[in-house]
Structures are given as C-alpha cells and as structure tokens.
Design a protein around this motif. Structure first.
Motif, PDB file in Angstrom:
ATOM      1  N   GLU A  20     -16.791   4.141 -13.301  1.00  0.00           N
ATOM      2  CA  GLU A  20     -15.761   3.503 -14.120  1.00  0.00           C
ATOM      3  C   GLU A  20     -15.581   4.221 -15.450  1.00  0.00           C
ATOM      4  O   GLU A  20     -14.469   4.363 -15.946  1.00  0.00           O
ATOM      5  CB  GLU A  20     -16.116   2.036 -14.376  1.00  0.00           C
ATOM      6  CG  GLU A  20     -15.876   1.139 -13.185  1.00  0.00           C
ATOM      7  CD  GLU A  20     -16.163  -0.317 -13.489  1.00  0.00           C
ATOM      8  OE1 GLU A  20     -16.606  -0.629 -14.617  1.00  0.00           O
ATOM      9  OE2 GLU A  20     -15.951  -1.151 -12.604  1.00  0.00           O
ATOM     10  N   GLY A  47     -12.358   5.950 -14.727  1.00  0.00           N
ATOM     11  CA  GLY A  47     -11.563   4.772 -15.034  1.00  0.00           C
ATOM     12  C   GLY A  47     -10.412   5.045 -15.978  1.00  0.00           C
ATOM     13  O   GLY A  47      -9.407   4.355 -15.951  1.00  0.00           O
ATOM     14  N   GLY A  48     -10.549   6.023 -16.799  1.00  0.00           N
ATOM     15  CA  GLY A  48      -9.503   6.322 -17.768  1.00  0.00           C
ATOM     16  C   GLY A  48      -9.380   5.231 -18.808  1.00  0.00           C
ATOM     17  O   GLY A  48     -10.286   4.436 -19.025  1.00  0.00           O
ATOM     18  N   LYS A  49      -8.228   5.183 -19.456  1.00  0.00           N
ATOM     19  CA  LYS A  49      -8.019   4.196 -20.513  1.00  0.00           C
ATOM     20  C   LYS A  49      -7.655   2.821 -19.949  1.00  0.00           C
ATOM     21  O   LYS A  49      -7.761   1.828 -20.636  1.00  0.00           O
ATOM     22  CB  LYS A  49      -6.903   4.664 -21.447  1.00  0.00           C
ATOM     23  CG  LYS A  49      -7.250   5.925 -22.199  1.00  0.00           C
ATOM     24  CD  LYS A  49      -6.109   6.354 -23.095  1.00  0.00           C
ATOM     25  CE  LYS A  49      -6.452   7.649 -23.812  1.00  0.00           C
ATOM     26  NZ  LYS A  49      -5.367   8.141 -24.636  1.00  0.00           N
ATOM     27  N   ARG A  50      -7.186   2.778 -18.706  1.00  0.00           N
ATOM     28  CA  ARG A  50      -6.695   1.522 -18.136  1.00  0.00           C
ATOM     29  C   ARG A  50      -7.608   1.012 -17.031  1.00  0.00           C
ATOM     30  O   ARG A  50      -7.153   0.464 -16.037  1.00  0.00           O
ATOM     31  CB  ARG A  50      -5.306   1.747 -17.555  1.00  0.00           C
ATOM     32  CG  ARG A  50      -4.295   2.202 -18.580  1.00  0.00           C
ATOM     33  CD  ARG A  50      -2.959   2.529 -17.988  1.00  0.00           C
ATOM     34  NE  ARG A  50      -2.808   2.064 -16.622  1.00  0.00           N
ATOM     35  CZ  ARG A  50      -1.661   1.862 -16.027  1.00  0.00           C
ATOM     36  NH1 ARG A  50      -0.551   2.098 -16.667  1.00  0.00           N
ATOM     37  NH2 ARG A  50      -1.601   1.443 -14.774  1.00  0.00           N
ATOM     38  N   HIS A  51      -8.918   1.150 -17.171  1.00  0.00           N
ATOM     39  CA  HIS A  51      -9.818   0.770 -16.087  1.00  0.00           C
ATOM     40  C   HIS A  51      -9.917  -0.735 -15.873  1.00  0.00           C
ATOM     41  O   HIS A  51     -10.361  -1.177 -14.833  1.00  0.00           O
ATOM     42  CB  HIS A  51     -11.211   1.361 -16.305  1.00  0.00           C
ATOM     43  CG  HIS A  51     -11.900   0.891 -17.541  1.00  0.00           C
ATOM     44  ND1 HIS A  51     -11.729   1.497 -18.750  1.00  0.00           N
ATOM     45  CD2 HIS A  51     -12.762  -0.123 -17.744  1.00  0.00           C
ATOM     46  CE1 HIS A  51     -12.456   0.884 -19.651  1.00  0.00           C
ATOM     47  NE2 HIS A  51     -13.083  -0.113 -19.073  1.00  0.00           N
ATOM     48  N   SER A  52      -9.506  -1.554 -16.836  1.00  0.00           N
ATOM     49  CA  SER A  52      -9.576  -3.006 -16.653  1.00  0.00           C
ATOM     50  C   SER A  52      -8.205  -3.630 -16.390  1.00  0.00           C
ATOM     51  O   SER A  52      -8.101  -4.851 -16.309  1.00  0.00           O
ATOM     52  CB  SER A  52     -10.228  -3.656 -17.876  1.00  0.00           C
ATOM     53  OG  SER A  52      -9.431  -3.436 -19.017  1.00  0.00           O
ATOM     54  N   ASP A  53      -7.166  -2.828 -16.251  1.00  0.00           N
ATOM     55  CA  ASP A  53      -5.828  -3.381 -16.043  1.00  0.00           C
ATOM     56  C   ASP A  53      -5.706  -4.151 -14.736  1.00  0.00           C
ATOM     57  O   ASP A  53      -5.029  -5.180 -14.677  1.00  0.00           O
ATOM     58  CB  ASP A  53      -4.776  -2.268 -16.061  1.00  0.00           C
ATOM     59  CG  ASP A  53      -4.435  -1.815 -17.468  1.00  0.00           C
ATOM     60  OD1 ASP A  53      -4.903  -2.475 -18.423  1.00  0.00           O
ATOM     61  OD2 ASP A  53      -3.723  -0.816 -17.611  1.00  0.00           O
ATOM     62  N   ILE A  54      -6.363  -3.685 -13.693  1.00  0.00           N
ATOM     63  CA  ILE A  54      -6.258  -4.351 -12.393  1.00  0.00           C
ATOM     64  C   ILE A  54      -6.879  -5.746 -12.458  1.00  0.00           C
ATOM     65  O   ILE A  54      -6.284  -6.731 -12.010  1.00  0.00           O
ATOM     66  CB  ILE A  54      -6.915  -3.499 -11.296  1.00  0.00           C
ATOM     67  CG1 ILE A  54      -6.119  -2.204 -11.109  1.00  0.00           C
ATOM     68  CG2 ILE A  54      -7.003  -4.263  -9.984  1.00  0.00           C
ATOM     69  CD1 ILE A  54      -6.772  -1.207 -10.185  1.00  0.00           C
ATOM     70  N   SER A  55      -8.080  -5.855 -13.030  1.00  0.00           N
ATOM     71  CA  SER A  55      -8.719  -7.173 -13.108  1.00  0.00           C
ATOM     72  C   SER A  55      -7.975  -8.091 -14.070  1.00  0.00           C
ATOM     73  O   SER A  55      -7.881  -9.297 -13.838  1.00  0.00           O
ATOM     74  CB  SER A  55     -10.186  -7.038 -13.519  1.00  0.00           C
ATOM     75  OG  SER A  55     -10.284  -6.424 -14.775  1.00  0.00           O
ATOM     76  N   ASN A  56      -7.438  -7.548 -15.152  1.00  0.00           N
ATOM     77  CA  ASN A  56      -6.656  -8.374 -16.082  1.00  0.00           C
ATOM     78  C   ASN A  56      -5.373  -8.876 -15.422  1.00  0.00           C
ATOM     79  O   ASN A  56      -4.973 -10.024 -15.619  1.00  0.00           O
ATOM     80  CB  ASN A  56      -6.309  -7.583 -17.345  1.00  0.00           C
ATOM     81  CG  ASN A  56      -7.520  -7.306 -18.203  1.00  0.00           C
ATOM     82  OD1 ASN A  56      -8.536  -7.980 -18.088  1.00  0.00           O
ATOM     83  ND2 ASN A  56      -7.415  -6.306 -19.047  1.00  0.00           N
ATOM     84  N   HIS A  57      -4.725  -8.029 -14.639  1.00  0.00           N
ATOM     85  CA  HIS A  57      -3.503  -8.434 -13.942  1.00  0.00           C
ATOM     86  C   HIS A  57      -3.813  -9.513 -12.917  1.00  0.00           C
ATOM     87  O   HIS A  57      -3.075 -10.504 -12.801  1.00  0.00           O
ATOM     88  CB  HIS A  57      -2.870  -7.216 -13.270  1.00  0.00           C
ATOM     89  CG  HIS A  57      -1.575  -7.515 -12.584  1.00  0.00           C
ATOM     90  ND1 HIS A  57      -0.427  -7.834 -13.283  1.00  0.00           N
ATOM     91  CD2 HIS A  57      -1.243  -7.569 -11.272  1.00  0.00           C
ATOM     92  CE1 HIS A  57       0.554  -8.061 -12.416  1.00  0.00           C
ATOM     93  NE2 HIS A  57       0.070  -7.896 -11.192  1.00  0.00           N
TER      94      HIS A  57
END
Length: 62
Positions: free
Chosen positions: A31, A35-45
């Motif tokens: 991760e 993961g890059g800068k947007r590694h939590s975007d999927i779980s947040n969405h």
C-alpha cells in the motif's frame, strides 16, 4: 508422545503466526509503495455509499 504433541503445536503456531505477520507486512508495504496518493479512495467511496444503509443482524440496541 506428549513431547511430540507439544512440538507439533509449537511448530503449527509458529507457521501460522509467521504467515499472518508476513501477510500484514506485505500488504502494508504494498500500500505504501503502490498505493500512490489515493490509496484510501476506494474504501472511503465504499463507506460513503453504505452510510445510509440499515444495520441487519446482531442484537438490537436499546
């Protein structure tokens, strides 16, 4: 016989423990690196989509 069973249990616990720790460490490293800068975007969405859903199962709260 008791020594064999004890050794078997110790080895089994070590194998399971090392495998579990290895999975957690590998996931964390993956991760951070990939993961890059947007590694939590999927779980947040996903959490945003599920925010208005009713809870099912379990015990009722008073």
């Amino acid at each position: 016989m008791a020594g064999y069973i004890f050794d078997f249990i110790v080895v089994a616990v070590l194998i399971i423990g090392i495998t579990a720790i290895n999975g957690v460490l590998t996931n964390g490293i993956g991760e951070k690196i990939f993961g890059g800068k947007r590694h939590s975007d999927i779980s947040n969405h996903s959490a945003g989509i599920q925010s208005g859903w009713k809870n099912v199962g379990g015990k009722k709260q008073k």
